[in-house]
Design a protein around this motif. Structure first.
Motif, mmCIF file in Angstrom:
data_model
loop_
_atom_site.group_PDB
_atom_site.id
_atom_site.type_symbol
_atom_site.label_atom_id
_atom_site.label_comp_id
_atom_site.label_asym_id
_atom_site.label_seq_id
_atom_site.Cartn_x
_atom_site.Cartn_y
_atom_site.Cartn_z
ATOM 1 N N ARG A 347 0.826 -1.191 0.000
ATOM 2 C CA ARG A 347 0.000 0.000 0.000
ATOM 3 C C ARG A 347 0.869 1.253 0.000
ATOM 4 O O ARG A 347 0.530 2.260 -0.633
ATOM 5 C CB ARG A 347 -0.936 0.030 1.211
ATOM 6 N N GLU A 348 2.000 1.205 0.692
ATOM 7 C CA GLU A 348 2.897 2.353 0.701
ATOM 8 C C GLU A 348 3.333 2.723 -0.716
ATOM 9 O O GLU A 348 3.333 3.900 -1.099
ATOM 10 C CB GLU A 348 4.135 2.073 1.564
ATOM 11 N N SER A 349 3.700 1.704 -1.493
ATOM 12 C CA SER A 349 4.137 1.963 -2.872
ATOM 13 C C SER A 349 3.002 2.532 -3.718
ATOM 14 O O SER A 349 3.215 3.431 -4.549
ATOM 15 C CB SER A 349 4.671 0.682 -3.494
ATOM 16 N N MET A 350 1.798 2.030 -3.504
ATOM 17 C CA MET A 350 0.658 2.542 -4.266
ATOM 18 C C MET A 350 0.351 3.990 -3.874
ATOM 19 O O MET A 350 -0.049 4.800 -4.717
ATOM 20 C CB MET A 350 -0.568 1.657 -4.027
ATOM 21 N N LEU A 403 -7.291 4.400 -12.425
ATOM 22 C CA LEU A 403 -7.085 2.960 -12.580
ATOM 23 C C LEU A 403 -6.373 2.365 -11.358
ATOM 24 O O LEU A 403 -6.680 1.247 -10.930
ATOM 25 C CB LEU A 403 -6.265 2.684 -13.839
ATOM 26 N N ALA A 404 -5.438 3.113 -10.785
ATOM 27 C CA ALA A 404 -4.640 2.581 -9.676
ATOM 28 C C ALA A 404 -5.339 2.696 -8.333
ATOM 29 O O ALA A 404 -5.028 1.940 -7.400
ATOM 30 C CB ALA A 404 -3.297 3.320 -9.615
ATOM 31 N N PRO A 406 -8.429 1.996 -6.850
ATOM 32 C CA PRO A 406 -9.050 0.864 -6.147
ATOM 33 C C PRO A 406 -8.043 -0.213 -5.748
ATOM 34 O O PRO A 406 -8.184 -0.841 -4.686
ATOM 35 C CB PRO A 406 -10.063 0.328 -7.174
ATOM 36 N N ILE A 407 -7.033 -0.418 -6.579
ATOM 37 C CA ILE A 407 -6.018 -1.435 -6.244
ATOM 38 C C ILE A 407 -5.225 -0.994 -5.026
ATOM 39 O O ILE A 407 -4.994 -1.765 -4.088
ATOM 40 C CB ILE A 407 -5.078 -1.662 -7.446
ATOM 41 N N GLY A 408 -4.801 0.282 -5.007
ATOM 42 C CA GLY A 408 -4.031 0.788 -3.879
ATOM 43 C C GLY A 408 -4.812 0.778 -2.589
ATOM 44 O O GLY A 408 -4.260 0.511 -1.512
ATOM 45 N N ALA A 409 -6.128 1.067 -2.663
ATOM 46 C CA ALA A 409 -6.945 1.110 -1.450
ATOM 47 C C ALA A 409 -7.057 -0.251 -0.780
ATOM 48 O O ALA A 409 -7.249 -0.344 0.439
ATOM 49 C CB ALA A 409 -8.335 1.643 -1.780
ATOM 50 N N TRP A 459 -15.423 1.622 -12.521
ATOM 51 C CA TRP A 459 -14.315 0.953 -11.844
ATOM 52 C C TRP A 459 -14.046 1.585 -10.478
ATOM 53 O O TRP A 459 -13.851 0.883 -9.480
ATOM 54 C CB TRP A 459 -13.081 1.025 -12.741
ATOM 55 N N LEU A 460 -14.082 2.914 -10.415
ATOM 56 C CA LEU A 460 -13.833 3.599 -9.144
ATOM 57 C C LEU A 460 -14.966 3.357 -8.146
ATOM 58 O O LEU A 460 -14.718 3.086 -6.964
ATOM 59 C CB LEU A 460 -13.663 5.100 -9.382
#
Length: 653
Positions: A347-350, A403-404, A406-409, A459-460
């Motif tokens: 998560r830090e990287s995202m 795009l990123a 939801p993945i990061g969350a 997506w969001l």
């Protein structure tokens, strides 16, 4: 008498701000409790004095005291009471006093709610806040005094700019200033932490509520300004990429990055230097916004003043605080070492990716905004940078962010498994792709903007809902209503961004437009709607004369609504304005504008059908509600965070 007292209160506030700046800083350096304690009563006194001064100016506008120059130039006895009150900040001097009042309010709030902060940090935060107030009070008193008298008062005033006589713009500046000025608290916390040479998890917890509050107010202020431009200016758009609009958008982007970066400081004690830098830059963009709107360096419908002398003073303030903070940052950067270690998939990287994309997007907006000035000064070439540049340069970074997000969350802290996260997001991904395919199949001979925008929005929204459901764990729906408010707030904010993106894409991709000359009784058909100009009448308003059209809106022979677009003329200000007639709907707006009469008879007539227009502001409302809901979570309050720090045995000094 009240006016003189208001002026005197401003001068006293300047003296109090000087005390608030100097005494607590010396006390914190010397560890003298008595001197540090001066910060709180000084902050309260400054707020009360500036508040009294603002009330005195408001009294002058409400009572139409035309012996005051500012009232004469920005009011009129026939003006409705709402606009007499909003006329207080509908000008340079009054808006600057409102700016200082909000600055003093935030300083006093830090004194009220910062009792659990370490004494030295609290003293330094309030001292920096006092220093900002000192600079702007000096600017107001010496270059922009709102209490100047006229030797011979006129019988009536010159009226407020007609464009500002609108409910949407009446409340737009206060919310925008609450956001602009609210970022001064993040700046003050950053500078105070640099002076102390310590940034830790507790600091991250303390700075987040102030940043979140500022971001919420900025969101509301920007949305109100966009909504006003949409229905008041009659051009049919919602964002012009005007330099002043950009000046509010850049702090919003940096504040969003700061919010996410502060999470990493709080959870992992990483990204300390970067977070401090964002706090400095966020308020720096607010100062740049004040400079742009008041220096005369640009021409804009939003600009308050065109006085180069004032611009030089504001530029000096910006250089003083930004230059001083960045110099201090360079001197202390080595002391801000990070403790947390995390892998590239975490998560830090995202959140780092999130920050990079937001920062680059803000940089793109900044370059596009200042490049015409740079070109004229450096190359003696006049050029304009408009929507095509911003759309092409800004959009890719925001799409990547969407795009990123939801993945990061949903990514775990420290080390994550992307396959596991993507499997959880498969339903959201499938729904987004299905929406893309459906919309693309329905539309014909159109660009890909609409389908891609709706896919990204879906997506969001679906990703935010999936993230919320994942937090219930194995308990499922049973735990859904026991989640923290911040969980719901984050979901609403992320979903709101998706709704806004979908609305923007839908409007830009599928808007229909018709421009023609219409006679009374004429009917046009646009996007399946029958629009008839039934008549045009002349209407006398309280302080304007209006040419008002009566427009019948129908579909398949069935009447839907009657619209009344107006072309107003304000005799005192000798300015026209346009009031669009809009039939609002969930899936579309029908937008009608009546123009000037034509030589051959009839009136200029513009009609738009705008799909998903209200999703733009609906998404902004969701983002603001999400931020407010998160702010109400006890974990975001300074006292709660401080109590946790004390319970863990972290020393105050």
């Amino acid at each position: 008498m009240v006016t003189e007292l208001g002026h005197f209160a401003l001068i006293l506030a300047l003296a109090v701000a000087l005390v608030q700046t100097v005494v607590p800083l010396v006390g914190a350096h010397r560890r003298w409790p008595g001197w540090m304690a001066v910060a709180e009563p000084a902050a309260n006194a400054q707020f009360l004095l500036v508040g009294f001064s603002f009330a005195a100016l408001t009294h002058a506008f409400v009572t139409s005291d035309f012996s005051l120059r500012l009232v004469t130039e920005n009011s009129h006895s026939l003006k409705p009471m709402l606009y007499k009150i909003t006329g207080v900040w509908g000008n340079h001097e009054g808006s600057m006093l409102l700016w200082i009042l909000i600055l003093a309010l935030f300083g006093a709030s830090a004194a009220w709610f910062g009792g659990a902060l370490p004494p030295t940090l609290r003293a330094r935060v309030l001292a920096v806040q006092g220093g900002i107030g000192l600079a702007f009070l000096a600017f107001l008193i010496f270059t922009s005094n709102p209490f100047l008298r006229l030797a011979v008062p006129p019988l009536d005033g010159r009226d407020l700019n007609p464009l500002l006589q609108d409910p949407g713009l009446a409340f737009h500046p206060p919310f925008l200033y609450l956001g602009y000025v609210g970022l001064s608290m993040a700046f003050s916390f950053a500078v105070a932490a640099l002076i102390e040479g310590r940034v830790d998890a507790a600091w991250g917890r303390w700075v987040r509520p102030w940043t979140l509050a500022a971001w919420v107010f900025l969101t509301i202020g920007i949305a109100l300004g966009s909504w006003w431009a949409y229905y008041e200016l009659g051009w049919g758009g919602f964002w012009f990429w005007d330099p002043v609009e950009n000046a509010s958008f850049m702090p919003w982007l940096i504040a969003a990055a700061l919010l996410h970066s502060a999470v990493v400081v709080e959870k992992r004690e990483s990204l300390k230097s970067w977070t401090i830098l964002l706090a400095i830059v966020a308020f720096g963009f607010s100062l740049i916004g004040a400079f742009i709107t008041r220096s005369g360096i640009i021409t804009s419908v939003h600009a308050f003043a065109t006085d180069p002398e004032r611009g030089v003073f504001l530029l000096a303030i910006t250089v003083l605080f930004m230059g001083g903070a960045l110099t201090l940052f360079a001197a202390r950067a080595e002391a801000l070492s990070s403790r947390g270690v995390f892998s590239m998939i975490s998560r830090e990287s995202m959140l780092v990716l999130n920050n990079i994309l937001l920062a680059v997007a803000a940089l793109v907006v900044f370059v596009g905004t200042v490049w015409p000035l740079v070109s004229e000064l450096a190359f003696d070439r006049k050029l304009s940078v408009g929507a095509p540049f911003f759309n092409m340069a800004f959009t890719p970074f925001f799409v990547a962010l969407g795009l990123a997000l939801p993945i990061g969350a949903m990514m775990p802290w420290k080390r994550g498994r992307p396959g596991r996260v993507l499997r959880r997001l498969l339903p959201a991904m499938a729904l987004a792709v299905a929406v893309l395919a459906l919309v693309y199949a329905i539309q014909t001979e159109r660009s890909a903007l609409g389908p891609v925008g709706l896919m990204l929005g879906t997506w969001l929204v679906a990703g935010a809902a999936t993230d919320l459901w994942a937090r219930t764990g194995k308990s499922g729906a049973g735990r859904l209503f026991r989640l923290q408010r911040s969980d719901y707030g984050r979901t609403l904010a992320h979903a709101g961004l998706g709704v806004t993106i979908a609305g923007i894409a839908g409007l830009l991709a599928w808007e229909s437009e018709d421009i023609r000359v219409m006679q009374e009784g004429d009917t046009l058909t646009l996007a399946g709607y029958d629009i008839t100009l039934e008549g045009v009448t002349r209407v006398q308003g309280p302080n304007y004369v209006s040419t008002t059209g009566t427009v019948r809106l129908a579909r398949d022979g069935a009447a839907i609504a009657t619209l009344t677009p107006e072309k107003r003329f304000y005799p005192v200000a000798r300015m026209p304005t346009t009031e669009a007639g809009i039939d609002n709907g969930i899936l579309r707006d029908v937008y009608v504008v009546i123009g000037d009469p034509q030589e051959g008879g009839g009136w200029a007539f513009r009609t738009y059908v705008k799909p998903l227009a209200n999703w733009i502001w609906g998404g902004a409302i969701l983002m603001a509600l999400g931020g407010a809901l998160s702010l109400s979570d006890r974990r975001y309050r300074v006292a709660a965070g401080a109590r946790r720090v004390a319970a863990e045995g972290v020393p105050a000094e």
